[in-house]
Write an enzyme that holds these catalytic residues in place. Structure first.
Site, PDB file in Angstrom:
ATOM      1  N   SER A   8       0.826  -1.202   0.000  1.00 54.51           N
ATOM      2  CA  SER A   8       0.000   0.000   0.000  1.00 54.51           C
ATOM      3  C   SER A   8       0.864   1.259   0.000  1.00 54.51           C
ATOM      4  CB  SER A   8      -0.918   0.005   1.227  1.00 54.51           C
ATOM      5  OG  SER A   8      -1.487   1.286   1.362  1.00 54.51           O
ATOM      6  N   HIS A  33      -1.303  -1.125  -4.235  1.00 50.88           N
ATOM      7  CA  HIS A  33      -2.578  -0.752  -3.616  1.00 50.88           C
ATOM      8  C   HIS A  33      -2.593   0.764  -3.375  1.00 50.88           C
ATOM      9  CE1 HIS A  33      -6.163  -1.779  -1.212  1.00 50.88           C
ATOM     10  NE2 HIS A  33      -5.748  -0.892  -0.328  1.00 50.88           N
ATOM     11  N   ASP A  35      -4.727   3.851  -1.825  1.00 47.44           N
ATOM     12  CA  ASP A  35      -5.807   4.166  -0.883  1.00 47.44           C
ATOM     13  C   ASP A  35      -6.281   5.604  -1.049  1.00 47.44           C
ATOM     14  OD1 ASP A  35      -6.141   1.776   0.788  1.00 47.44           O
ATOM     15  OD2 ASP A  35      -4.055   2.129   1.365  1.00 47.44           O
ATOM     16  N   MET A  37      -8.855   8.423   0.181  1.00 48.79           N
ATOM     17  CA  MET A  37      -9.712   8.725   1.343  1.00 48.79           C
ATOM     18  C   MET A  37     -10.257  10.143   1.235  1.00 48.79           C
ATOM     19  SD  MET A  37      -7.323   7.273   4.369  1.00 48.79           S
ATOM     20  CE  MET A  37      -6.606   5.621   4.325  1.00 48.79           C
ATOM     21  N   HIS A  66      -8.372   1.484  -4.003  1.00 49.81           N
ATOM     22  CA  HIS A  66      -9.328   1.277  -2.911  1.00 49.81           C
ATOM     23  C   HIS A  66      -9.958   2.624  -2.570  1.00 49.81           C
ATOM     24  CE1 HIS A  66      -9.751  -0.036   1.636  1.00 49.81           C
ATOM     25  NE2 HIS A  66     -10.917   0.158   1.046  1.00 49.81           N
ATOM     26  N   MET A  68     -12.059   4.825  -0.485  1.00 54.80           N
ATOM     27  CA  MET A  68     -12.733   5.006   0.805  1.00 54.80           C
ATOM     28  C   MET A  68     -13.408   6.367   0.775  1.00 54.80           C
ATOM     29  SD  MET A  68      -9.756   3.357   3.128  1.00 54.80           S
ATOM     30  CE  MET A  68      -8.588   3.476   1.788  1.00 54.80           C
ATOM     31  N   MET A 137     -11.895  -5.750   5.178  1.00 51.11           N
ATOM     32  CA  MET A 137     -11.108  -4.849   6.013  1.00 51.11           C
ATOM     33  C   MET A 137     -10.793  -5.540   7.334  1.00 51.11           C
ATOM     34  SD  MET A 137     -10.508  -1.978   4.377  1.00 51.11           S
ATOM     35  CE  MET A 137      -9.487  -1.468   5.754  1.00 51.11           C
ATOM     36  N   ASP A 175      -7.073  -6.374   4.034  1.00 51.26           N
ATOM     37  CA  ASP A 175      -6.439  -5.056   4.107  1.00 51.26           C
ATOM     38  C   ASP A 175      -6.451  -4.519   5.537  1.00 51.26           C
ATOM     39  OD1 ASP A 175      -5.405  -2.584   3.547  1.00 51.26           O
ATOM     40  OD2 ASP A 175      -7.121  -1.877   2.380  1.00 51.26           O
TER      41      ASP A 175
HETATM   42  C1  DX5 Z   1      -6.527   1.487   5.646  1.00 53.35           C
HETATM   43  C2  DX5 Z   1      -6.088   1.256   4.221  1.00 53.35           C
HETATM   44  C3  DX5 Z   1      -5.003   0.277   4.109  1.00 53.35           C
HETATM   45  C4  DX5 Z   1      -3.722   0.698   4.767  1.00 53.35           C
HETATM   46  C5  DX5 Z   1      -3.067  -0.553   5.272  1.00 53.35           C
HETATM   47  O1  DX5 Z   1      -7.665   2.255   5.659  1.00 53.35           O
HETATM   48  O2  DX5 Z   1      -7.167   0.771   3.448  1.00 53.35           O
HETATM   49  O3  DX5 Z   1      -4.764  -0.122   2.770  1.00 53.35           O
HETATM   50  O4  DX5 Z   1      -2.843   1.384   3.919  1.00 53.35           O
HETATM   51  O5  DX5 Z   1      -1.961  -0.198   6.013  1.00 53.35           O
HETATM   52  P1  DX5 Z   1      -1.300  -1.203   7.033  1.00 53.35           P
HETATM   53  O6  DX5 Z   1      -0.837  -2.388   6.249  1.00 53.35           O
HETATM   54  O7  DX5 Z   1      -0.186  -0.397   7.613  1.00 53.35           O
HETATM   55  O8  DX5 Z   1      -2.342  -1.573   8.062  1.00 53.35           O
HETATM   56 ZN    ZN Z   2      -6.670  -0.119   1.424  1.00 56.09          ZN
END
Ligand code: DX5
Ligand code: ZN
Length: 222
Positions: A8, A33, A35, A37, A66, A68, A137, A175
């Site tokens: 990620s 990956h 992320d 947000m 991903h 969010m 998750m 994840d």
């Molecule tokens: C959390 C994200 C993850 C995050 C995982 O909301 O969706 O993808 O980057 O990070 P680690 O592996 O550090 O928990």
């Molecule tokens: Zn993620």
């Protein structure tokens, strides 16, 4: 097929993003990956469309995006156009999930659905046939570096059984809080794609950590 490792980007050093992405290119990682947000669906704001062309330009691996964000249907086509190979939306964030999935597929990407820790897999029972990936998750979304929630393991086993019963084979991706300590049990439970943020990028040798995660064998007998 061996399992997928998706580091990620969120956990990487943004000041040196080009180098960090190049490191992923050189590693055995399967996907990157990404992320996204929005500060509404999750309490944190990460990055969005503006960064995508740069990530796409630098990365030779498929981008596993991903989202969010609330009402992701507003943006899925745009993320596909910007180079997302897989677009995953949250069950909790979109009112017409079936339609959102079709939007992603029609735009030309694989479609994933993510479930928060409190969301039961029964909620997606009726659309399993339509999805390419289910993201479970294993932390509450919003931040990297959180502690893995152990109830994820029985949830993955249940999902795997449900899929086998129907002869379906979408990816089961996990994840949050994933690393060398729990990767094997997740694979045993039925997962085939592991997202790893902190455990990769905060390790001394990320390429080596990816290699170790990749070489874990399930059903290994001791
Ligand atoms: C959390 C994200 C993850 C995050 C995982 O909301 O969706 O993808 O980057 O990070 P680690 O592996 O550090 O928990
Ligand atoms: Zn993620």
């Amino acid at each position: 097929m061996s399992h997928i490792i998706a580091p990620s980007l969120l956990a990487s050093d943004f000041l040196h993003m080009a180098d960090q992405i190049e490191l992923i290119n050189q590693s055995q990682a399967d996907w990157l990956h990404v992320d996204v947000m929005d500060g509404v669906f999750v309490p944190n704001i990460s990055f969005g469309q503006v960064l995508m062309p740069f990530i796409k330009k630098g990365c030779t691996k498929p981008l596993d995006v991903h989202l969010m964000i609330e009402q992701p249907e507003r943006y899925v086509e745009e993320f596909v156009a910007l180079g997302a190979d897989i677009v995953t939306v949250h069950y909790e964030a979109t009112r017409h999930l079936h339609r959102t999935i079709q939007q992603i597929k029609q735009a030309g990407a694989k479609a994933g659905v993510a479930l928060n820790p409190h969301t039961s897999i029964q909620n997606i029972e009726d659309i399993l046939e339509d999805i390419d990936l289910i993201l479970i998750m294993s932390v509450n979304p919003g931040f990297g570096g959180q502690k893995f929630i152990y109830q994820t393991l029985p949830k993955v086993r249940k999902l795997k059984a449900m899929l086998e019963e129907r002869n379906l084979n979408p990816h089961i991706e996990i994840d949050g809080g994933v690393g060398l300590a729990n990767a094997e049990s997740l694979l045993q439970a039925g997962a085939d794609a592991l997202v790893a943020g902190s455990s990769v990028f905060k390790s001394e040798d990320p390429v080596k950590t990816i290699e170790s995660l990749k070489s874990i064998e399930k059903n290994k007998s001791y």
